[in-house]
Design an enzyme around this catalytic site. Structure first.
Site, mmCIF file in Angstrom:
data_model
loop_
_atom_site.group_PDB
_atom_site.id
_atom_site.type_symbol
_atom_site.label_atom_id
_atom_site.label_comp_id
_atom_site.label_asym_id
_atom_site.label_seq_id
_atom_site.Cartn_x
_atom_site.Cartn_y
_atom_site.Cartn_z
ATOM 1 C CB VAL A 126 -0.406 -11.925 7.314
ATOM 2 C CG1 VAL A 126 -1.260 -12.848 6.378
ATOM 3 C CG2 VAL A 126 -1.574 -10.612 7.422
ATOM 4 N N GLY A 146 4.401 -1.425 -3.020
ATOM 5 C CA GLY A 146 3.902 -2.191 -3.990
ATOM 6 C C GLY A 146 4.167 -3.720 -4.089
ATOM 7 N N GLY A 166 -0.073 -9.446 3.492
ATOM 8 C CA GLY A 166 0.502 -8.566 4.804
ATOM 9 C C GLY A 166 -0.207 -7.201 4.434
ATOM 10 C CG HIS A 167 1.344 -4.912 1.234
ATOM 11 N ND1 HIS A 167 2.165 -5.686 0.633
ATOM 12 C CD2 HIS A 167 2.390 -4.013 1.948
ATOM 13 C CE1 HIS A 167 3.151 -5.201 0.530
ATOM 14 N NE2 HIS A 167 3.348 -4.407 1.373
#
Ligand code: PAF
Length: 281
Positions: free
Chosen positions: A176, A31, A36-37
């Site tokens: 990222v 979470g 990046g996620h």
């Protein structure tokens, strides 16, 4: 998009989709989603019919003195991010759902762990491998997406699915970065103003190494020294490690050759940051 907290409910949702031949892409996270996620979600969306995002802060992978309670959480925002990326299911189990009692079986990772972050986080990768084995068995994804910022985690997960014959394709996704080169991380929010300024030097030191390699340097020790000198001058953070290995086997090397990784960890007062580059010679 459905938010599902129970294992059985998720399995009941996914079984018919799988039977229809739909490809399932899985993005496991803890979470507090950042860009990046988001890149993992975009990659997953591009190549699969159904996307499952899991959000679970896994206690098994935190040491006694680590930041389990302090780990940032923001479910409302995560939900919005997931919606923006057209996620089909968020799997958001409680600790009780994932570990109803003290586990009677866990996964022990035998290689690729006694280097880099593994040395300062004993048991961490066993916790990661255990929860991922559970999650892979719950979701049965065709593909699972992992960011190369945690390159050691990617190496461990590739070893896990290969050694235990877990039928999932592991997709490596590039790091990222912020505009100044700092790798995106949930932990960046902890940084004080001046630490945030200095944090860009981690990537700068990797770029320095890259230039030296492009100029023909092949000796890992010389590259390590160059980076240590640079970072010691450029930041007040404490260098935890700067290490160079073959990738993904994470074995020490005397000379740069084949696929290699340069990885580093720097501990600032408010957060410990990691970064790396992987390259092939
Ligand atoms: O990278 C993470 O966020 C975690 O280690 C993972 C892969 C979700 C396992 O808990």
């Amino acid at each position: 998009m459905k938010i599902i907290t129970r294992i059985e409910d998720l399995q009941n949702e996914l079984a018919p989709l799988r039977n229809e031949g739909k490809q399932i892409g899985f993005v496991p996270t803890m979470g507090y989603l950042h860009e990046g996620h988001e890149k993992l979600l975009s990659e997953a969306r591009r190549n699969n019919d159904v996307i499952v995002l899991s959000i679970f802060v896994n206690p098994l992978q935190f040491g006694a003195n680590e930041d389990l309670d302090k780990y940032p959480r923001d479910m409302d925002r995560d939900e919005q991010v997931a919606k923006n990326h057209d996620v089909d299911f968020i799997f958001f189990p409680t600790v009780q759902e994932m570990y109803p009692e003290e586990p009677s079986v866990t996964v022990k990772v035998m290689k690729r762990t006694n280097v880099l972050c593994g040395t300062s986080r004993p048991g961490h990768f066993d916790g990661v491998a255990t929860v991922l084995t559970k999650l892979f068995n719950i979701v049965h994804p065709d593909r699972a997406y992992f960011g190369l910022k945690d390159a050691q985690q990617v190496a461990v997960v590739e070893g896990l699915v290969s050694d235990l014959n877990i039928p999932v394709e592991i997709v490596r996704v590039e790091i990222v970065r912020e505009e100044d080169g700092l790798a995106k991380s949930s932990r960046n929010v902890y940084l004080l103003e001046e630490e945030r300024q200095e944090a860009k030097e981690l990537n700068a030191s990797l770029q320095l190494a890259k230039t030296s390699i492009q100029d023909g340097e092949r000796n890992p020790e010389i590259i390590r020294k160059l980076m240590t000198e640079y970072l010691t001058k450029a930041t007040n953070g404490k260098i935890d490690y700067i290490e160079i290995y073959s990738y993904p086997s994470l074995e020490p090397i005397k000379e740069l050759q084949g696929q290699c990784i340069i990885a580093l960890a720097v501990a600032f007062k408010s957060a410990r940051l990691i970064d790396n580059i992987i390259f092939t010679i």
